[in-house]
Design a protein around this motif. Structure first.
Motif, mmCIF file in Angstrom:
data_model
loop_
_atom_site.group_PDB
_atom_site.id
_atom_site.type_symbol
_atom_site.label_atom_id
_atom_site.label_comp_id
_atom_site.label_asym_id
_atom_site.label_seq_id
_atom_site.Cartn_x
_atom_site.Cartn_y
_atom_site.Cartn_z
ATOM 1 N N LEU A 143 0.818 -1.209 0.000
ATOM 2 C CA LEU A 143 0.000 0.000 0.000
ATOM 3 C C LEU A 143 0.851 1.258 0.000
ATOM 4 N N MET A 144 1.988 1.193 0.691
ATOM 5 C CA MET A 144 2.862 2.360 0.775
ATOM 6 C C MET A 144 3.687 2.564 -0.493
ATOM 7 N N ARG A 145 4.010 1.470 -1.192
ATOM 8 C CA ARG A 145 4.974 1.591 -2.293
ATOM 9 C C ARG A 145 4.463 1.172 -3.666
ATOM 10 N N GLY A 146 3.603 0.180 -3.718
ATOM 11 C CA GLY A 146 3.238 -0.373 -5.013
ATOM 12 C C GLY A 146 1.826 -0.105 -5.479
ATOM 13 N N ALA A 147 0.894 0.116 -4.560
ATOM 14 C CA ALA A 147 -0.521 0.221 -4.933
ATOM 15 C C ALA A 147 -0.789 1.391 -5.868
ATOM 16 N N ALA A 148 -0.038 2.456 -5.727
ATOM 17 C CA ALA A 148 -0.276 3.658 -6.538
ATOM 18 C C ALA A 148 -0.023 3.419 -8.024
ATOM 19 N N PHE A 149 0.648 2.325 -8.348
ATOM 20 C CA PHE A 149 0.971 2.052 -9.745
ATOM 21 C C PHE A 149 -0.046 1.129 -10.409
ATOM 22 N N GLU A 150 -1.081 0.717 -9.661
ATOM 23 C CA GLU A 150 -2.150 -0.078 -10.272
ATOM 24 C C GLU A 150 -3.016 0.851 -11.111
ATOM 25 N N PRO A 151 -3.177 0.558 -12.408
ATOM 26 C CA PRO A 151 -3.815 1.538 -13.303
ATOM 27 C C PRO A 151 -5.325 1.624 -13.216
ATOM 28 N N THR A 152 -5.996 0.564 -12.761
ATOM 29 C CA THR A 152 -7.457 0.560 -12.741
ATOM 30 C C THR A 152 -7.952 0.018 -11.406
ATOM 31 N N PRO A 153 -9.218 0.297 -11.062
ATOM 32 C CA PRO A 153 -9.759 -0.272 -9.825
ATOM 33 C C PRO A 153 -9.773 -1.796 -9.847
#
Length: 523
Positions: A143-153
């Protein structure tokens, strides 16, 4: 002591102990509660919380208020106002009247909001310091490092489920019901199931809110602010609160949780979690999820805000224009010079229709007209730029060949007339249109003031299209076009040059046969 103190290094935990001796809660010297049966709850990263039996409360309490909060291992908290010497302290106390198994020891006991009292007299008893805990691991790290790079819900909820499994959470199924701002759909429900790469996504219409299956569901319960839901599924079917629980039990599920996901504007969305472990979710499992629920909410809020912006722009300025605005063309003057066919489609006899039908019936008819015209325009490669009174302004851009705009616009004209005629035969009121189409170079972009912009087309073809439509009414033709469109038309009828208002040179005009006979004029 009830239960054993959890290890602070093991993650989230909760523990309840009996306080030895007498406990009093006071407000400026006034005794609010006096008990020999008080209990203390120790919960990760929270201060120790005193709970007292209802019968030991000395201050007057109101009936339960509308406020509810949810904890996945304590249940739904109900609040009461305190009444002290005529002063009302809103929601000053709470209780869990149907506490979940982990917290059964405080079922029905009263907790005091920290702002509702000034002193706690523990006598000789002493409380331990709060437990700091250490909420970390693969899920929090992602959540802190990788989640922001998920492009869609869909990508986000898939990765979220996988990380929960990796973190030791016995998760079988997870869903997120996220409400939206869309003229046709109420929201989107994303469903992830362990072992499946497919994310099932449902986009129900607003009729959902009247559907019995939704009204009798945890989604409705939670989103209406009625608190969260927790249900162990090892109970008889008639003891289950909602039908979905029986369905999940039949699939092998053992534990079900529905909790709110709050957006920053107060909107209440719903996260549901289902376990198939024989013992269901552990306190540490739910504590971890509850701790990160606000972060999960923010990711879904970002996705939803983007989708809301896109849907609202598409609704109010059109699909292509909306995409360009989202792409950064937001300043006055941003735009392109394009070659395109411009259509102006006007509802004929609108004034008399409104007088005959009345306002409400006329608006219904007008919306039906706009729906028919817009659908055809979109289906034939055009875009509605705006509704102007009872008329539609649309653009059909050229592409590589340079003639696509004209060809698509002619097809759209014929289909609009045919579909309006078919609709008129099915209803008592006839609906007719007048269409003018011109072709040429236009500026496609932002115009307006610094604070209020309009994404539209500017150029002589737009004016010519409107004037040709008016001319068609005079000469009795539904569709009148300029020379460039006639060059792509096999059945155009020359009408000769026509002088148009605010157009310096006469315009060669042509009528396009719609294939639909024009009704006889009334005698």
């Amino acid at each position: 002591m009830e239960g054993s103190r959890f290890n602070s290094a093991s993650g989230y935990g909760i523990d309840i102990e009996t306080v030895e001796g007498r406990v009093r809660i006071l407000r400026d010297g006034v005794v609010l509660a006096d008990s020999m049966r008080a209990k203390v709850m120790y919960e990760t990263r929270l201060s120790p919380q005193i709970y007292l039996p209802l019968e030991d409360i000395k201050v007057a309490l109101s009936d339960q208020t509308d406020l509810k909060t949810f904890c996945p291992f304590k249940g739904t908290a109900r609040y009461r106002d305190m009444v002290l010497d005529g002063e009302i302290i809103p929601n000053g106390v709470w209780s869990y009247d149907d506490a979940l198994p982990e917290s059964r020891g405080i079922n029905g006991f009263i907790g005091f909001l920290s702002s509702s009292y000034t002193d706690v007299d523990l006598g000789k008893a002493q409380l331990d310091a709060g437990v700091a805990g250490n909420i970390s691991g693969p899920l929090v790290d992602w959540l802190m490092r990788g989640a922001a790079f998920e492009p869609t819900p869909e990508d986000f909820i898939r990765a979220l489920g996988e990380k929960m499994i990796e973190s030791g959470i016995a998760l079988y199924r997870m869903s997120a019901m996220i409400w939206s701002l869309h003229p046709m759909i109420a929201g989107k429900n994303y469903i992830w199931t362990r072992g499946s790469d497919e994310i099932r996504t449902f986009a129900p219409s607003y009729e959902l809110f009247e559907h019995r299956s939704f009204i009798n569901s945890p989604l409705h319960h939670v989103s209406k602010g009625l608190g969260g839901v927790r249900q162990m599924l090892d109970v008889p079917n008639d003891k289950m609160k909602f039908p979905i629980m029986k369905d999940l039990k039949d699939e092998g599920a053992t534990d079900y949780v529905a909790m709110p996901l709050f957006f920053s504007n107060g909107q209440v969305n719903v996260l549901t979690l289902t376990s198939d472990h024989p013992n269901g979710f552990t306190t540490a499992n739910l504590g971890l999820i509850f701790e990160i629920s606000s972060v999960i909410s923010r990711f879904f809020e970002v996705f939803t805000q983007k989708e809301n912006a896109q849907s609202l722009l598409e609704t109010y300025v059109g699909r292509r224009s909306g995409a360009r605005v989202l792409g950064g063309e937001i300043r006055r003057g941003d735009g392109d010079e394009i070659d395109a066919a411009i259509m102006f489609c006007d509802l004929r006899g609108s004034t008399s229709l409104e007088e005959t039908l009345g306002r409400d019936a006329y608006i219904e008819l007008l919306n039906g007209f706009f729906e028919t015209v817009s659908s055809v325009i979109h289906d034939t490669g055009g875009e509605v730029l705006k509704f102007i009174g009872d008329a539609v302004l649309a653009v059909f851009p050229d592409h590589e060949k340079g003639t696509e705009g004209c060809i698509n616009a002619i097809e759209a004209c014929k289909r609009i007339v045919a579909e309006l005629d078919a609709a008129s035969q099915e209803q008592s009121q006839r609906v007719e249109c007048s269409i003018g189409v011109s072709h040429g170079s236009v500026t496609y972009g932002n115009v307006g003031s610094q604070e209020r912009l309009d994404f539209t087309v500017i150029g002589q073809p737009a004016n010519v299209a409107a004037r040709l439509g008016d001319y068609g009414k005079k000469v009795g033709h539904r569709i009148v076009v300029s020379q460039d469109l006639a060059d792509q038309c096999d059945d155009c009828i020359p009408l000769g040059p026509v002088s148009l208002h605010n157009v310096s040179e006469p315009v060669e005009s042509f009528a396009v046969s719609s294939g639909v006979p024009k009704p006889a004029e009334p005698a």
